[in-house]
Design an enzyme around this catalytic site. Structure first.
Site, PDB file in Angstrom:
ATOM      1  N   PRO A  97      12.280  95.585 -10.171  1.00 58.28           N
ATOM      2  CA  PRO A  97      13.103  95.718  -8.845  1.00 58.28           C
ATOM      3  C   PRO A  97      12.385  96.041  -7.784  1.00 58.28           C
ATOM      4  O   PRO A  97      12.361  95.875  -6.616  1.00 58.28           O
ATOM      5  CB  PRO A  97      14.280  96.306  -8.879  1.00 58.28           C
ATOM      6  CG  PRO A  97      14.526  96.897 -10.319  1.00 58.28           C
ATOM      7  CD  PRO A  97      13.323  96.489 -11.093  1.00 58.28           C
ATOM      8  N   GLU A 128      15.361 102.558 -18.301  1.00 58.26           N
ATOM      9  CA  GLU A 128      15.454 102.898 -16.888  1.00 58.26           C
ATOM     10  C   GLU A 128      14.300 102.428 -16.031  1.00 58.26           C
ATOM     11  O   GLU A 128      14.313 102.221 -14.868  1.00 58.26           O
ATOM     12  CB  GLU A 128      15.617 104.551 -16.648  1.00 58.26           C
ATOM     13  CG  GLU A 128      16.932 104.923 -17.308  1.00 58.26           C
ATOM     14  CD  GLU A 128      18.350 104.180 -16.795  1.00 58.26           C
ATOM     15  OE1 GLU A 128      18.983 103.666 -17.454  1.00 58.26           O
ATOM     16  OE2 GLU A 128      18.211 103.905 -15.555  1.00 58.26           O
ATOM     17  N   ARG A 183       7.783  73.711 -14.248  1.00 54.63           N
ATOM     18  CA  ARG A 183       8.099  72.615 -13.622  1.00 54.63           C
ATOM     19  C   ARG A 183       7.228  71.951 -12.353  1.00 54.63           C
ATOM     20  O   ARG A 183       7.154  71.084 -11.904  1.00 54.63           O
ATOM     21  CB  ARG A 183       9.323  72.372 -13.104  1.00 54.63           C
ATOM     22  CG  ARG A 183       9.917  73.357 -12.156  1.00 54.63           C
ATOM     23  CD  ARG A 183      11.308  73.423 -11.863  1.00 54.63           C
ATOM     24  NE  ARG A 183      12.038  71.997 -11.513  1.00 54.63           N
ATOM     25  CZ  ARG A 183      11.763  71.450 -10.360  1.00 54.63           C
ATOM     26  NH1 ARG A 183      11.239  72.382  -9.260  1.00 54.63           N
ATOM     27  NH2 ARG A 183      12.335  70.457  -9.787  1.00 54.63           N
ATOM     28  N   ASP A 221      11.745  69.184  -3.802  1.00 56.61           N
ATOM     29  CA  ASP A 221      12.671  70.387  -4.111  1.00 56.61           C
ATOM     30  C   ASP A 221      13.450  70.858  -2.815  1.00 56.61           C
ATOM     31  O   ASP A 221      12.754  71.134  -1.927  1.00 56.61           O
ATOM     32  CB  ASP A 221      11.805  71.399  -5.164  1.00 56.61           C
ATOM     33  CG  ASP A 221      11.642  70.825  -6.281  1.00 56.61           C
ATOM     34  OD1 ASP A 221      10.930  71.533  -7.044  1.00 56.61           O
ATOM     35  OD2 ASP A 221      12.481  69.958  -6.980  1.00 56.61           O
TER      36      ASP A 221
HETATM   37  C1  4FV Z   1      14.333  93.341 -12.648  1.00 55.46           C
HETATM   38  C2  4FV Z   1      14.672  92.841 -11.344  1.00 55.46           C
HETATM   39  C3  4FV Z   1      15.045  94.389 -13.263  1.00 55.46           C
HETATM   40  C4  4FV Z   1      14.794  97.598 -14.338  1.00 55.46           C
HETATM   41  C5  4FV Z   1      14.817  98.430 -15.421  1.00 55.46           C
HETATM   42  C6  4FV Z   1      14.675  96.336 -16.222  1.00 55.46           C
HETATM   43  C7  4FV Z   1      15.255  96.148 -14.849  1.00 55.46           C
HETATM   44  C8  4FV Z   1      14.737  97.795 -16.657  1.00 55.46           C
HETATM   45  N1  4FV Z   1      13.346  93.004 -13.032  1.00 55.46           N
HETATM   46  N2  4FV Z   1      13.580  91.673 -11.259  1.00 55.46           N
HETATM   47  N3  4FV Z   1      15.684  92.926 -10.577  1.00 55.46           N
HETATM   48  N4  4FV Z   1      14.550  95.231 -14.079  1.00 55.46           N
HETATM   49  O1  4FV Z   1      16.295  94.547 -12.686  1.00 55.46           O
HETATM   50  O2  4FV Z   1      12.938  91.914 -12.232  1.00 55.46           O
HETATM   51  O3  4FV Z   1      13.208  98.084 -16.891  1.00 55.46           O
END
Ligand code: 4FV
Length: 267
Positions: free
Chosen positions: A93, A120, A158, A173
């Protein structure tokens, strides 16, 4: 001339999640047509202890577990051996938000190693030493990075030449043009009393092209006006917006006449 083949290597503690993904649709065809390489490496294979542990409690306390650095580092280095020119991406994130432009950027690279966190999160030192880019698929928290990896592989594959049917379908697109796509219709002509727009049955390709551009603009105006801020419109697109302005001014003017009617009780 060496044909470029896109190489995707996914690092995950659940490689089996990708088995069905590799076996269906455009991804399967791209693999069969040798347009892409795709493989998944099990991070657990790089855990040195007999229980092949990949997580541990967080320093500083707190709930949940953290993905350990050593197994993931081992998996990353093994993948970089297999794909030395690939970019190593961590799904998190914290990353820059994935979008069509980023998909285009990755599609022009030699390959992508996609590290999928769980728990986490991943020990921060992995990002310090082994990650080229952090990418997020959206501002929400998932249980793992695997779905993000699938989304990136799908959107990038794609765009690899030769993976889609007719070459140009990726060109028009949504987002590739910076606008939302026009409406799509197919048989039957009438569905539950809802007819296909006549212009699409006219065979007049210039008229159809204009209609599609106008519906792209109106859909973007109604649903994603923010996209106009990221795109420079063509003279043709500007002309269409100007035509709308004139149409709207005429409506306002007519309304003003009606208003004076209503005002004057001329009804
Ligand atoms: C996430 C997202 C995501 C966070 C902790 C997996 C999680 C655990 N990955 N974009 N939004 N990952 O939430 O890519 O590691």
């Amino acid at each position: 001339m060496k044909v470029k083949r896109m190489n995707f290597i996914v690092l995950t503690i659940f490689p089996e999640m990708f088995d069905p993904f590799w076996k269906h649709g455009i991804i399967r065809r791209a693999i069969d047509r040798k347009k892409i390489f795709a493989s998944a490496i099990n991070i657990r294979d790089f855990a040195k202890d007999k229980h092949r542990v990949t997580d541990d409690r967080p320093y500083g306390g707190g709930c949940g577990m953290v993905m350990k650095a050593e197994p993931l580092a081992g998996a990353i280095r093994a993948a970089q051996q297999k794909a030395p020119s690939a970019k190593t991406v961590l799904l998190t994130p914290q990353g820059r938000c994935f979008n069509q432009n980023l998909a285009q950027e990755l599609a022009s690279s030699d390959g992508v190693i996609l590290a999928c966190g769980r728990y986490e999160g991943v020990d921060e030192r992995i990002s310090h030493h082994l990650i080229d880019d952090e990418i997020s698929i959206g501002d929400y928290v998932l249980t793992g990075g695997e779905l993000g990896a699938m989304i990136i592989i799908d959107a990038v594959t794609r765009l690899v030449p030769g993976t889609l049917g007719s070459e140009d379908s990726a060109e028009n697109d949504s987002f590739s043009t910076g606008l939302l796509e026009h409406a799509h219709y197919t048989r039957p002509r009438s569905f539950e009393g809802d007819e296909v727009p006549d212009v699409l049955l006219s065979g007049d390709h210039k008229k159809i092209e204009n209609w599609r551009l106008e519906t792209s603009l109106i859909r973007t105006f109604l649903k994603r006006r923010d996209l106009f801020g990221k795109k420079s419109l063509s003279p043709q697109e500007i002309d269409i917006l100007k035509k709308w302005c004139l149409d709207i001014e005429k409506i306002i003017y007519d309304q003003s006449l009606r208003g004076s009617d209503t005002l004057s009780g001329a009804q």
